[in-house]
Structure formats: C-alpha cells, structure tokens
Design a protein around this motif. Structure first.
Motif, PDB file in Angstrom:
ATOM      1  N   UNK A  12      37.266  30.375  45.870  1.00  0.00           N
ATOM      2  CA  UNK A  12      36.577  31.440  46.588  1.00  0.00           C
ATOM      3  C   UNK A  12      37.543  32.577  46.897  1.00  0.00           C
ATOM      4  N   UNK A  13      38.772  32.228  47.305  1.00  0.00           N
ATOM      5  CA  UNK A  13      39.770  33.251  47.632  1.00  0.00           C
ATOM      6  C   UNK A  13      40.104  34.088  46.399  1.00  0.00           C
ATOM      7  N   UNK A  14      40.218  33.444  45.242  1.00  0.00           N
ATOM      8  CA  UNK A  14      40.531  34.184  44.018  1.00  0.00           C
ATOM      9  C   UNK A  14      39.398  35.137  43.656  1.00  0.00           C
ATOM     10  N   UNK A  15      38.151  34.679  43.785  1.00  0.00           N
ATOM     11  CA  UNK A  15      37.005  35.542  43.512  1.00  0.00           C
ATOM     12  C   UNK A  15      37.005  36.725  44.476  1.00  0.00           C
ATOM     13  N   UNK A  16      37.305  36.454  45.747  1.00  0.00           N
ATOM     14  CA  UNK A  16      37.300  37.522  46.750  1.00  0.00           C
ATOM     15  C   UNK A  16      38.389  38.553  46.459  1.00  0.00           C
ATOM     16  N   UNK A  17      39.578  38.080  46.054  1.00  0.00           N
ATOM     17  CA  UNK A  17      40.672  38.999  45.726  1.00  0.00           C
ATOM     18  C   UNK A  17      40.302  39.849  44.518  1.00  0.00           C
ATOM     19  N   UNK A  18      39.788  39.194  43.474  1.00  0.00           N
ATOM     20  CA  UNK A  18      39.394  39.923  42.263  1.00  0.00           C
ATOM     21  C   UNK A  18      38.309  40.939  42.563  1.00  0.00           C
ATOM     22  N   UNK A  19      37.307  40.504  43.320  1.00  0.00           N
ATOM     23  CA  UNK A  19      36.202  41.386  43.658  1.00  0.00           C
ATOM     24  C   UNK A  19      36.668  42.552  44.518  1.00  0.00           C
ATOM     25  N   UNK A  20      37.516  42.244  45.510  1.00  0.00           N
ATOM     26  CA  UNK A  20      37.974  43.290  46.413  1.00  0.00           C
ATOM     27  C   UNK A  20      38.778  44.357  45.710  1.00  0.00           C
ATOM     28  N   UNK A  21      39.730  43.940  44.884  1.00  0.00           N
ATOM     29  CA  UNK A  21      40.574  44.912  44.184  1.00  0.00           C
ATOM     30  C   UNK A  21      39.750  45.724  43.189  1.00  0.00           C
TER      31      UNK A  21
END
Length: 227
Positions: A105-114
């Motif tokens: 979930x954290x990786x998806x959030x980082x990718x999505x955020x950037x």
C-alpha cells in the motif's frame, strides 16, 4: 481556512478521485472479450483517475494557476493519507476480495503521490503557457502531457522491479503476458497495464472536453470562454 471555505468542492472532488483511483488500481479487470483478457491491460483505476485533470483544468480556468496548485496540494495530501488506511478498512468490511500488505500500500501511495504531483503541476504549467484563442487547445494539450507523465511515473514506481526497495513487487504484475493483451510479443503485465491506462486516459481526456466546455460555458461570460 478561507481557501477551503471558498474552494472546498474542488478539493473534495480531487481527493475523492485520487483516493478512488488508488484503491481501484490494485484490481485488474477480470473480463474477457473474445480472445482479449482485459486483466492483461487494464485496472479499474484507469477509469477514475483521468477525471483529476478535468478538476485541475476547470479550477485553473476559473481561478488561475495559484488556486489550481493549492487544490492539487490539498487534494494530494488528503488522498494519499486516506490511501494508506482505506484499502485495509475495505478489506475488513468485506468490500474487496483480498488484503494488500502495508508495504505494498505504501509503494502504491508513493507512486501515486509523485505521479499525481508532477503530472498535475505539468498540466497547470502547459495550460497556462498556451493561448486560449481556441477553448479546447489548453485543456487538450495539458491533459495529454500530464497523462503521459503520470502513466510513466506511476506504473514505473508501482510495478517495475527496480523500485522494489520502496516496497514488495506484485507477482501478478510481473508475470509475462501478451503485449497489450493480444499481440504475439510478451512483456510483463504491468507494461500492458501502462499502455492500456494511457490509451484510456487519452480517450477520457477527449471525452472530458465536453463537460469542460459545458461547465466553463455556464460559469464564464461568453466573451471570456475563448479569451
């Protein structure tokens, strides 16, 4: 506080779009059309996220780039924070079929955020660099450039093996499958997801010109629409 009171609807719309997309992108479309398995090229998130560009472009046109950037920042912060929590809550409530690990979930959030920040800020920049003597030119060009950048950044960080240091890889995404779902050449499934996602983004961007025109036409005097 004054900003939120004035522009709360744009901030809320942006946050809901990105939050929904962050959850939906984790679920491929297990639908078959003839020999084409849509799970090889699309996730449900591809149908949701492109409308973020519509919110940005309308805000940009009505209130200018400074307000549009603040809407992007506020929507981004709200959506990323919720994206770390909501998928877990949906699984516990039985609304999604499987749980996604915290690191994933954290990786998806980082990718999505950037991807979101870079693409939306690029959208604002391109929109305001173009003359608006044709009402469709600025939103079309800005959505096109933002969509390409968003797809490259998000799918690269979220699924490419090289970014495993951010979080675990998705085994299903890394499996080989026919490129774009039907071609004889094969590639990791996430590459076809990226191509399918970009194709759908561009199609929705073209469709979104219609509500953009209608909304701008309702809120701006006729002489300002093409100004």
């Amino acid at each position: 506080m004054t900003f939120l009171k004035t522009h709360w609807f744009a901030v809320l719309a942006m946050a809901l779009i990105v939050l929904s997309a962050n959850v939906a992108v984790q679920y491929p479309m297990f639908v078959t059309i003839g020999s084409l398995d849509l799970a090889d090229i699309l996730t449900y998130g591809a149908f949701v996220y492109p409308f973020a560009f519509l919110v940005t472009d309308i805000t940009n046109r009505l209130y200018g780039p400074a307000v549009a950037r603040r809407v992007v920042y506020a929507g981004f912060a709200t959506a990323v924070a919720c994206s770390l929590i909501v998928p877990v809550l949906l699984f516990k409530a039985g609304l999604v079929p499987y749980s996604t690990g915290g690191a994933r979930i954290a990786r998806i959030a980082i990718a999505s955020g950037l991807a979101f920040l870079v693409a939306q800020l690029l959208d604002i920049f391109v929109f305001n660099r173009l003359r608006q003597d044709r009402w469709w030119r600025a939103p079309a060009a800005s959505s096109l450039s933002g969509s390409v950048v968003d797809t490259v950044i998000f799918f690269g960080i979220a699924f490419a093996p090289v970014f495993a240091l951010i979080g675990p890889n998705d085994a299903y995404a890394l499996e080989s499958a026919p490129l774009f779902g039907v071609l004889s050449s094969e590639a990791p499934r996430w590459v076809s997801w990226a191509l399918g996602d970009l194709s759908l983004k561009l199609a929705i961007a073209a469709f979104a010109l219609v509500p953009y025109r209608i909304i701008i036409g309702q809120l701006l005097p006729p002489r300002q629409i093409s100004a």
